[in-house]
Design a protein around this motif. Structure first.
Motif, PDB file in Angstrom:
ATOM      1  N   THR A  17      16.757   3.915   3.935  1.00 24.96           N
ATOM      2  CA  THR A  17      17.428   3.835   2.731  1.00 24.96           C
ATOM      3  C   THR A  17      18.102   2.545   2.984  1.00 24.96           C
ATOM      4  O   THR A  17      17.525   1.981   3.873  1.00 24.96           O
ATOM      5  CB  THR A  17      18.714   4.313   3.450  1.00 24.96           C
ATOM      6  OG1 THR A  17      19.857   4.347   4.170  1.00 24.96           O
ATOM      7  CG2 THR A  17      18.704   6.063   3.105  1.00 24.96           C
ATOM      8  N   ASP A  18      18.492   2.031   1.483  1.00 21.86           N
ATOM      9  CA  ASP A  18      18.623   0.375   1.932  1.00 21.86           C
ATOM     10  C   ASP A  18      20.132   0.319   2.940  1.00 21.86           C
ATOM     11  O   ASP A  18      19.562  -0.876   3.258  1.00 21.86           O
ATOM     12  CB  ASP A  18      19.353   0.050   0.261  1.00 21.86           C
ATOM     13  CG  ASP A  18      18.389   0.412  -0.451  1.00 21.86           C
ATOM     14  OD1 ASP A  18      17.320  -0.058  -0.532  1.00 21.86           O
ATOM     15  OD2 ASP A  18      18.709   0.709  -1.644  1.00 21.86           O
ATOM     16  N   ASN A  22      18.677  -2.746   5.672  1.00 25.22           N
ATOM     17  CA  ASN A  22      19.740  -4.121   5.525  1.00 25.22           C
ATOM     18  C   ASN A  22      20.369  -3.711   7.066  1.00 25.22           C
ATOM     19  O   ASN A  22      20.191  -5.130   7.906  1.00 25.22           O
ATOM     20  CB  ASN A  22      21.150  -3.921   4.545  1.00 25.22           C
ATOM     21  CG  ASN A  22      20.174  -3.970   3.300  1.00 25.22           C
ATOM     22  OD1 ASN A  22      19.267  -4.491   3.029  1.00 25.22           O
ATOM     23  ND2 ASN A  22      21.496  -3.696   2.414  1.00 25.22           N
ATOM     24  N   SER A  23      20.793  -2.878   7.772  1.00 24.76           N
ATOM     25  CA  SER A  23      21.256  -3.041   9.260  1.00 24.76           C
ATOM     26  C   SER A  23      19.982  -3.817   9.640  1.00 24.76           C
ATOM     27  O   SER A  23      20.388  -3.967  10.998  1.00 24.76           O
ATOM     28  CB  SER A  23      21.973  -1.579   9.861  1.00 24.76           C
ATOM     29  OG  SER A  23      21.958  -1.762  10.757  1.00 24.76           O
ATOM     30  N   GLN A  24      19.056  -2.826  10.496  1.00 19.48           N
ATOM     31  CA  GLN A  24      17.504  -3.377  10.740  1.00 19.48           C
ATOM     32  C   GLN A  24      17.649  -4.469  10.408  1.00 19.48           C
ATOM     33  O   GLN A  24      17.413  -5.698  11.322  1.00 19.48           O
ATOM     34  CB  GLN A  24      16.207  -2.410  10.579  1.00 19.48           C
ATOM     35  CG  GLN A  24      15.764  -2.911  11.739  1.00 19.48           C
ATOM     36  CD  GLN A  24      14.387  -2.250  10.859  1.00 19.48           C
ATOM     37  OE1 GLN A  24      14.351  -1.480  10.230  1.00 19.48           O
ATOM     38  NE2 GLN A  24      13.441  -2.071  12.039  1.00 19.48           N
ATOM     39  N   LEU A  25      17.184  -5.353   8.933  1.00 19.23           N
ATOM     40  CA  LEU A  25      17.315  -6.631   9.039  1.00 19.23           C
ATOM     41  C   LEU A  25      18.613  -7.634   9.926  1.00 19.23           C
ATOM     42  O   LEU A  25      18.289  -8.950  10.308  1.00 19.23           O
ATOM     43  CB  LEU A  25      17.398  -6.946   7.217  1.00 19.23           C
ATOM     44  CG  LEU A  25      17.115  -8.551   6.895  1.00 19.23           C
ATOM     45  CD1 LEU A  25      15.693  -8.550   7.577  1.00 19.23           C
ATOM     46  CD2 LEU A  25      16.649  -8.408   5.338  1.00 19.23           C
ATOM     47  N   ILE A  45      15.468  -6.927  -5.162  1.00 19.79           N
ATOM     48  CA  ILE A  45      14.303  -7.182  -4.066  1.00 19.79           C
ATOM     49  C   ILE A  45      14.344  -5.645  -3.165  1.00 19.79           C
ATOM     50  O   ILE A  45      14.644  -5.001  -3.243  1.00 19.79           O
ATOM     51  CB  ILE A  45      13.582  -8.185  -2.690  1.00 19.79           C
ATOM     52  CG1 ILE A  45      12.465  -8.404  -2.920  1.00 19.79           C
ATOM     53  CG2 ILE A  45      14.710  -8.562  -1.527  1.00 19.79           C
ATOM     54  CD1 ILE A  45      11.659  -9.517  -2.468  1.00 19.79           C
ATOM     55  N   THR A  46      13.068  -5.393  -3.442  1.00 20.31           N
ATOM     56  CA  THR A  46      12.631  -3.876  -2.676  1.00 20.31           C
ATOM     57  C   THR A  46      12.600  -3.960  -1.255  1.00 20.31           C
ATOM     58  O   THR A  46      12.333  -5.116  -1.321  1.00 20.31           O
ATOM     59  CB  THR A  46      11.368  -3.129  -3.366  1.00 20.31           C
ATOM     60  OG1 THR A  46       9.933  -4.359  -2.518  1.00 20.31           O
ATOM     61  CG2 THR A  46      11.694  -2.813  -4.389  1.00 20.31           C
ATOM     62  N   ASN A  47      13.119  -3.064  -0.609  1.00 21.23           N
ATOM     63  CA  ASN A  47      12.670  -3.125   0.851  1.00 21.23           C
ATOM     64  C   ASN A  47      11.434  -3.481   1.334  1.00 21.23           C
ATOM     65  O   ASN A  47      11.204  -4.512   2.254  1.00 21.23           O
ATOM     66  CB  ASN A  47      13.330  -2.030   1.431  1.00 21.23           C
ATOM     67  CG  ASN A  47      14.542  -1.571   2.010  1.00 21.23           C
ATOM     68  OD1 ASN A  47      15.163  -2.496   0.874  1.00 21.23           O
ATOM     69  ND2 ASN A  47      15.188  -0.319   2.057  1.00 21.23           N
ATOM     70  N   ALA A  48      10.418  -3.042   0.468  1.00 20.77           N
ATOM     71  CA  ALA A  48       8.541  -3.045   1.485  1.00 20.77           C
ATOM     72  C   ALA A  48       8.291  -4.336   0.785  1.00 20.77           C
ATOM     73  O   ALA A  48       7.567  -5.709   1.082  1.00 20.77           O
ATOM     74  CB  ALA A  48       8.270  -2.420   0.203  1.00 20.77           C
TER      75      ALA A  48
END
Length: 89
Positions: A17-18, A22-25, A45-48
Motif C-alpha cells: 500500500t502507499d 512510504n514507510s519503507q522509503l 508519482i506512483t510507487n513504481a
C-alpha cells in the motif's frame, strides 16, 4: 551498509500500500514518514515510478546528464526529484 537492491524494492512496492511504501522509503533515508508522505503526494508519482527515479539516481555507471534525461522520461519523475531535493536542501 550494502548496496540497495532497487529491483527487489520495486517488486515489493508493487505489492505494498502507499503507507507501507512510504514507510519503507523513510527507512532508507533520513526522512521521517510525514516528510515522505508529503513529498510523494506533492510530486503526484506512483510507487513504481518513484523507485525508477531512485534507481536512476543510484546508478553510478551513468552520467548526470544521462540521469536527467532518464528521470525526465519517468512520469512525474522531475516533480518527485524536486520534492525530494527540497527535503534534503
Amino acid at each position: 551498509m550494502g548496496a540497495i537492491d532497487w529491483d527487489q524494492i520495486a517488486n515489493e512496492a508493487a505489492k505494498q500500500t502507499d503507507a507501507e511504501f512510504n514507510s519503507q522509503l523513510a527507512s532508507l533515508t533520513s526522512l521521517n514518514l510525514s516528510d515522505v508522505d508529503a513529498f510523494i503526494k506533492q510530486s503526484n508519482i506512483t510507487n513504481a515510478n518513484a523507485i525508477k527515479v531512485l534507481k536512476i539516481i543510484d546508478d553510478a555507471t551513468i552520467s548526470n546528464n544521462s540521469k536527467a534525461l532518464a528521470i525526465n522520461s519517468v512520469k512525474n519523475g522531475i516533480n518527485f526529484l524536486v520534492q525530494l531535493a527540497t527535503k534534503v536542501i
